[in-house]
Design a protein around this motif. Sequence first.
Motif, mmCIF file in Angstrom:
data_model
loop_
_atom_site.group_PDB
_atom_site.id
_atom_site.type_symbol
_atom_site.label_atom_id
_atom_site.label_comp_id
_atom_site.label_asym_id
_atom_site.label_seq_id
_atom_site.Cartn_x
_atom_site.Cartn_y
_atom_site.Cartn_z
ATOM 1 N N ARG A 249 5.702 -28.701 -39.830
ATOM 2 C CA ARG A 249 7.004 -28.311 -39.289
ATOM 3 C C ARG A 249 6.844 -27.622 -37.932
ATOM 4 O O ARG A 249 7.641 -27.823 -37.024
ATOM 5 C CB ARG A 249 7.736 -27.395 -40.273
ATOM 6 N N MET A 253 8.585 -28.823 -34.445
ATOM 7 C CA MET A 253 9.391 -27.916 -33.633
ATOM 8 C C MET A 253 8.861 -27.849 -32.200
ATOM 9 O O MET A 253 9.630 -27.699 -31.246
ATOM 10 C CB MET A 253 9.419 -26.530 -34.262
ATOM 11 N N GLU A 274 16.216 -21.390 -32.852
ATOM 12 C CA GLU A 274 15.120 -21.568 -33.799
ATOM 13 C C GLU A 274 15.615 -22.215 -35.089
ATOM 14 O O GLU A 274 14.930 -23.066 -35.666
ATOM 15 C CB GLU A 274 14.463 -20.227 -34.110
ATOM 16 N N ASN A 278 14.273 -25.710 -36.547
ATOM 17 C CA ASN A 278 13.730 -25.732 -37.896
ATOM 18 C C ASN A 278 14.446 -26.777 -38.765
ATOM 19 O O ASN A 278 13.823 -27.478 -39.568
ATOM 20 C CB ASN A 278 13.855 -24.351 -38.532
#
Length: 433
Positions: A249, A253, A274, A278
Amino acid sequence: MSDRNFIANAFVPSKEIADPQRFAGRRSAVRHLAEALHEDGSLIVIYGPRGIGKSSLALQGSRIAQGDVELLSQFEYEELALTGEHRFITLYVTCSDETKNLKGIQQLMLNALTSLKHRLDAEAPGAGRVLVDRKTRRKVSFKIFEAETTKSYDEQIKELDLSSFSLAEKIERLSETLTDVFDQPVLFILDEVDRVASTKGLASYLKSYSSDHLRFALVGIGHTVEDLLEDHESIGRPLQPVRLGVMTRTELMSIVERTQAYLAEDDHFFEFTESAQNEIARLAGGFPWFVHVVGKEILLAAYDEGRSGIEKSHVTALLREGNIWGRLAPVLEARYQRAVKDSWQRECVLRLLAEWTDESIPTSEIYPKARALGVSNPSTYIGHLTKETCGRAVRKISRQNQYAFVDEMFKVYVRMRRSTYANVDTRTRAAMK
């Protein structure tokens, strides 16, 4: 290029990442690839699922092979840079459905060598020439080949009489001539090898013709090296497999973060929060292609609406649009429609299978949940999903009634897409929790 066109090309779902500044993640794979280029006689094989970034890594490998240090510097791997006569002249060859066998691959390689000569001939006279594949031409700083050296190469090629040679011999002789003149070995990167109808004899050819002046790297879809090379056992110890799995992940990102930085360099300032980053990474399920597809659409929507901030709610709203995937991912959408057809029960079973996180899916876990949701005979619908009439979405992998998706990328797509029948997505998701 207009502002909107520039922004539309910030995320790149339709092509490989050639620019090291925009290449994200894959730190260990880059190191493994760079180390393999230093190993004499090694045969590199980059493989993994569809949509995982294999061709992008191969393009970075092409740059590293030619002496470019930009990506290595980003990872603090400068000690792995290739210098002087250890650099390669790289030729990038992409196979297609028209490439039937080893002879077809060899013809593509010979075409690439011929094309290289024509490109040298077409270069404008000056201080020197650069031998670099067109796919990796942006922001490169490789060894310059003086015009006099290029002239010497042209003269030696004219002296060669290759008319009686086989394809393999022609490739070998031309590569040897390149190495003799430019004092650098030749590296062929053969991409999309999985599309070749038969690779019989390829492994033996690669082993026989690998030398100090000729090296090979293969790229293609596969769970194992055997998926790409039918006779892979004949290669033995020189094989250097680089398997790409799903991205973390954090790596996913970082694709968004690098895209923001790329836009800012051209005075286009957008900020994915963020939570938005995410959410995109979570939905992508480890596949960078989905990050590029979703990111591009959300970025264009922000530009059209005149805002610079992108929140998680914007991601959620995008995926609620009913016809979004028919436009963004028509091939995957067609597979979904073929699998579901006119059956809410089959869609229910398909989505239950997709919600299982491991690759191997035990029906002992799926059947009770399907029955609880009103599917009277779930084994029948799993059977449908293994048939070509429903696109063969899944396959049986053991006698213990375990199944797996034929394409893990499609599995992620099933989870991302809204269900055709009302509430099937929310009900199956809740059941699997």
